[in-house]
Write an enzyme that holds these catalytic residues in place. Structure first.
Site, PDB file in Angstrom:
ATOM      1  N   HIS A  28       0.829  -1.214   0.000  1.00 31.30           N
ATOM      2  CA  HIS A  28       0.000   0.000   0.000  1.00 31.30           C
ATOM      3  C   HIS A  28       0.861   1.262   0.000  1.00 31.30           C
ATOM      4  O   HIS A  28       0.533   2.245   0.685  1.00 31.30           O
ATOM      5  CB  HIS A  28      -0.942   0.055   1.204  1.00 31.30           C
ATOM      6  CG  HIS A  28      -1.762  -1.166   1.429  1.00 31.30           C
ATOM      7  ND1 HIS A  28      -2.349  -1.883   0.398  1.00 31.30           N
ATOM      8  CD2 HIS A  28      -2.119  -1.819   2.562  1.00 31.30           C
ATOM      9  CE1 HIS A  28      -3.022  -2.900   0.892  1.00 31.30           C
ATOM     10  NE2 HIS A  28      -2.895  -2.899   2.193  1.00 31.30           N
ATOM     11  N   HIS A  82      -9.760  -8.298  11.793  1.00 28.43           N
ATOM     12  CA  HIS A  82      -9.636  -7.100  10.959  1.00 28.43           C
ATOM     13  C   HIS A  82      -9.961  -7.497   9.522  1.00 28.43           C
ATOM     14  O   HIS A  82      -9.500  -8.532   9.035  1.00 28.43           O
ATOM     15  CB  HIS A  82      -8.207  -6.560  11.087  1.00 28.43           C
ATOM     16  CG  HIS A  82      -7.890  -5.345  10.277  1.00 28.43           C
ATOM     17  ND1 HIS A  82      -8.837  -4.434   9.884  1.00 28.43           N
ATOM     18  CD2 HIS A  82      -6.716  -4.897   9.772  1.00 28.43           C
ATOM     19  CE1 HIS A  82      -8.246  -3.464   9.191  1.00 28.43           C
ATOM     20  NE2 HIS A  82      -6.968  -3.741   9.095  1.00 28.43           N
ATOM     21  N   GLU A  84      -9.236  -6.022   6.583  1.00 33.93           N
ATOM     22  CA  GLU A  84      -8.347  -5.656   5.479  1.00 33.93           C
ATOM     23  C   GLU A  84      -7.865  -6.920   4.757  1.00 33.93           C
ATOM     24  O   GLU A  84      -7.705  -7.976   5.366  1.00 33.93           O
ATOM     25  CB  GLU A  84      -7.161  -4.845   6.013  1.00 33.93           C
ATOM     26  CG  GLU A  84      -6.641  -3.831   5.031  1.00 33.93           C
ATOM     27  CD  GLU A  84      -5.628  -2.863   5.649  1.00 33.93           C
ATOM     28  OE1 GLU A  84      -5.090  -2.063   4.898  1.00 33.93           O
ATOM     29  OE2 GLU A  84      -5.395  -2.924   6.880  1.00 33.93           O
ATOM     30  N   ASP A  86      -5.186  -8.209   3.579  1.00 29.54           N
ATOM     31  CA  ASP A  86      -4.012  -9.012   3.936  1.00 29.54           C
ATOM     32  C   ASP A  86      -4.339  -9.993   5.058  1.00 29.54           C
ATOM     33  O   ASP A  86      -3.566 -10.930   5.310  1.00 29.54           O
ATOM     34  CB  ASP A  86      -2.822  -8.131   4.321  1.00 29.54           C
ATOM     35  CG  ASP A  86      -3.167  -7.036   5.298  1.00 29.54           C
ATOM     36  OD1 ASP A  86      -4.263  -6.475   5.198  1.00 29.54           O
ATOM     37  OD2 ASP A  86      -2.325  -6.701   6.153  1.00 29.54           O
ATOM     38  N   HIS A 148      -5.903   0.212  13.848  1.00 29.87           N
ATOM     39  CA  HIS A 148      -5.880   1.438  13.075  1.00 29.87           C
ATOM     40  C   HIS A 148      -7.051   1.581  12.119  1.00 29.87           C
ATOM     41  O   HIS A 148      -7.103   2.553  11.338  1.00 29.87           O
ATOM     42  CB  HIS A 148      -4.558   1.531  12.313  1.00 29.87           C
ATOM     43  CG  HIS A 148      -4.426   0.544  11.171  1.00 29.87           C
ATOM     44  ND1 HIS A 148      -4.179   0.968   9.885  1.00 29.87           N
ATOM     45  CD2 HIS A 148      -4.521  -0.802  11.112  1.00 29.87           C
ATOM     46  CE1 HIS A 148      -4.085  -0.089   9.082  1.00 29.87           C
ATOM     47  NE2 HIS A 148      -4.291  -1.152   9.793  1.00 29.87           N
ATOM     48  N   ASP A 167      -3.132  -5.875  13.813  1.00 29.06           N
ATOM     49  CA  ASP A 167      -2.115  -4.969  13.269  1.00 29.06           C
ATOM     50  C   ASP A 167      -1.306  -4.220  14.322  1.00 29.06           C
ATOM     51  O   ASP A 167      -0.312  -3.572  13.985  1.00 29.06           O
ATOM     52  CB  ASP A 167      -2.772  -3.963  12.311  1.00 29.06           C
ATOM     53  CG  ASP A 167      -2.884  -4.520  10.896  1.00 29.06           C
ATOM     54  OD1 ASP A 167      -2.125  -5.437  10.568  1.00 29.06           O
ATOM     55  OD2 ASP A 167      -3.730  -4.036  10.126  1.00 29.06           O
ATOM     56  N   TYR A 195       7.108   0.587  11.407  1.00 28.33           N
ATOM     57  CA  TYR A 195       5.704   0.182  11.340  1.00 28.33           C
ATOM     58  C   TYR A 195       4.834   1.161  12.133  1.00 28.33           C
ATOM     59  O   TYR A 195       3.803   1.636  11.650  1.00 28.33           O
ATOM     60  CB  TYR A 195       5.585  -1.234  11.892  1.00 28.33           C
ATOM     61  CG  TYR A 195       4.248  -1.907  11.723  1.00 28.33           C
ATOM     62  CD1 TYR A 195       3.977  -2.700  10.616  1.00 28.33           C
ATOM     63  CD2 TYR A 195       3.263  -1.795  12.707  1.00 28.33           C
ATOM     64  CE1 TYR A 195       2.750  -3.347  10.469  1.00 28.33           C
ATOM     65  CE2 TYR A 195       2.044  -2.433  12.573  1.00 28.33           C
ATOM     66  CZ  TYR A 195       1.798  -3.208  11.453  1.00 28.33           C
ATOM     67  OH  TYR A 195       0.581  -3.844  11.329  1.00 28.33           O
ATOM     68  N   HIS A 228       1.490  -9.279  11.666  1.00 32.29           N
ATOM     69  CA  HIS A 228       2.652  -9.154  10.780  1.00 32.29           C
ATOM     70  C   HIS A 228       3.933  -9.302  11.597  1.00 32.29           C
ATOM     71  O   HIS A 228       4.026  -8.791  12.718  1.00 32.29           O
ATOM     72  CB  HIS A 228       2.689  -7.781  10.085  1.00 32.29           C
ATOM     73  CG  HIS A 228       1.562  -7.535   9.142  1.00 32.29           C
ATOM     74  ND1 HIS A 228       1.374  -8.254   7.985  1.00 32.29           N
ATOM     75  CD2 HIS A 228       0.553  -6.618   9.173  1.00 32.29           C
ATOM     76  CE1 HIS A 228       0.312  -7.801   7.344  1.00 32.29           C
ATOM     77  NE2 HIS A 228      -0.214  -6.820   8.054  1.00 32.29           N
TER      78      HIS A 228
END
Length: 298
Positions: A28, A82, A84, A86, A148, A167, A195, A228
Site C-alpha cells: 500500500h 480485521h 483488510e 491481507d 488502526h 495490526d 511500522y 505481521h
C-alpha cells in the site's frame, strides 16, 4: 508434487499457520524492504478455532500449514480481527472449504466483510468486552476502533495468556523464524519503529488510551502474537512499553534535515545546518528526500 508447509507451535494447543511473503516490496505504498508475513493462528480447543486468514494468493500456504496439524474440516470457529485484505483475502475460500459452525468479527468487521465479499454466510458480531467459550478454553475481545481501522479488535486467549492484536505491535518483517528472540534485534527494532511511525502515528492519542485501558484489565500476557512479523515471547511487554513511548511523541534533542537540491546550493545549506548541530552535540541525520523512500525518511 505440491508444496508442503508446516505449522509452527506457539504454545500447547496454539499454532502459527500464516504465510511468509519474502518478495513483497510495496505494501500500500509502504516500502517493505524486508518483506512481511501474514499471521494466522490455530487454537486446538474443544471448539477448534482459526484466528484470521491470509492474503488471497497465500491461501494454499495457510491451508497446507493447517493440514500439517489437523484436518481443516474440523475447524469449528473462524474469527476475523480485521477485515483488510491481507488478513481476510482468502476468508471466503476458507469458509467454503472448512464450512465452520460459526464465523465472528467485530460489529464493524461484520459490516465490512459482508459488504466486501457479498457473502450469504452469516457473520456474528463480538463486541468490546465479550467473551467466547471454546469449551476447555476461553477467548476475550477488546474493541480497538481506529487502531488502526474502524473494525479492528484484539483477541486474548485466557489460560495461555496470548494476546492476538492483529495490526498492533507488528512489523513488516519476513524471517526464517517466528519469535522475537530468534531474529536480529536491531532489524526487529527498526522494523517495529518504522511500522508504528508509518501506520499508527496519526492515531497516537487513541493508542495511548487503548494501551492504558488494556493494561488496566490486568491480563497476564505471556506472548503477543501480531498479524505481521514475529511473535513477542521473550519479554513481550517490551513492545507495549515502546508503543507507550512512541505514542507520547515527546520531543528529543535530535533532528532530521530533509532537503532536495538541483545545483547543490540547498545541499550546502543543509550541510551547514548539519555542521552547526554537530558543533553543539545534537544527534542528527541528513536526508536527501528525492533518493530516499518516504517511509524510511519518516
Amino acid at each position: 508434487m505440491s508444496e508442503s508447509f508446516k505449522a509452527v507451535k506457539v504454545s500447547d494447543n496454539v499454532y502459527w499457520v500464516g504465510a511468509i511473503d519474502w518478495a513483497i516490496r510495496d505494501f500500500h505504498g509502504y516500502l517493505t524492504s524486508r518483506g512481511t508475513t501474514y499471521n494466522a493462528y490455530l487454537i486446538l480447543a474443544d471448539k477448534i478455532t482459526l484466528i484470521d486468514t491470509v492474503k488471497a494468493p497465500f491461501h494454499h500456504e495457510l491451508m497446507s500449514r493447517i493440514s500439517s496439524v489437523i484436518d481443516p474440516g474440523k475447524i469449528d470457529y473462524i474469527i476475523s480481527n480485521h477485515s483488510e485484505m491481507d488478513h481476510s483475502g482468502c476468508l471466503p475460500q476458507v469458509i467454503e472449504t472448512v464450512k465452520p459452525e460459526k464465523v465472528f468479527a467485530s460489529p464493524m468487521g461484520v459490516k465490512a466483510l459482508s459488504e466486501h465479499f457479498q457473502m450469504e454466510r452469516e457473520i456474528l458480531a463480538l463486541k468490546d468486552g465479550d467473551s467466547l467459550s471454546l469449551g476447555n478454553l476461553n477467548l476475550s475481545f477488546v474493541g480497538t476502533r481506529m487502531v488502526h481501522w474502524p473494525d479492528s479488535m484484539f483477541t486474548y486467549l485466557t489460560g495461555h495468556n496470548i494476546l492476538m492484536p492483529n495490526d498492533a505491535f507488528g512489523q513488516h518483517y519476513a524471517s526464517a523464524f517466528r519469535f522475537n528472540d530468534q531474529v536480529d534485534q536491531e532489524e526487529l527494532h527498526e522494523e517495529a519503529l518504522k511500522y508504528y511511525v508509518n501506520i499508527l502515528t496519526p492515531f497516537s492519542s487513541l493508542v495511548e488510551k487503548k494501551i492504558e485501558e488494556v493494561l488496566s484489565l490486568n491480563l497476564p500476557v505471556d506472548m503477543i502474537a501480531p498479524s505481521h512479523g514475529v511473535i513477542w515471547r521473550t519479554e513481550p511487554l517490551q513492545i507495549v512499553e515502546k508503543y507507550r513511548e512512541w505514542a507520547a511523541q515527546k520531543p528529543q534533542p535530535r533532528a532530521v534535515i530533509l532537503f532536495d537540491t538541483m545545483w547543490n546550493g540547498t545541499r550546502r545549506m543543509a550541510e551547514a545546518i548539519s555542521e552547526g548541530l554537530s558543533d553543539v552535540g545534537i544527534e542528527h541525520k541528513l536526508v536527501q528526500i528525492a533518493v530516499t523512500d518516504r517511509n524510511d525518511a519518516l
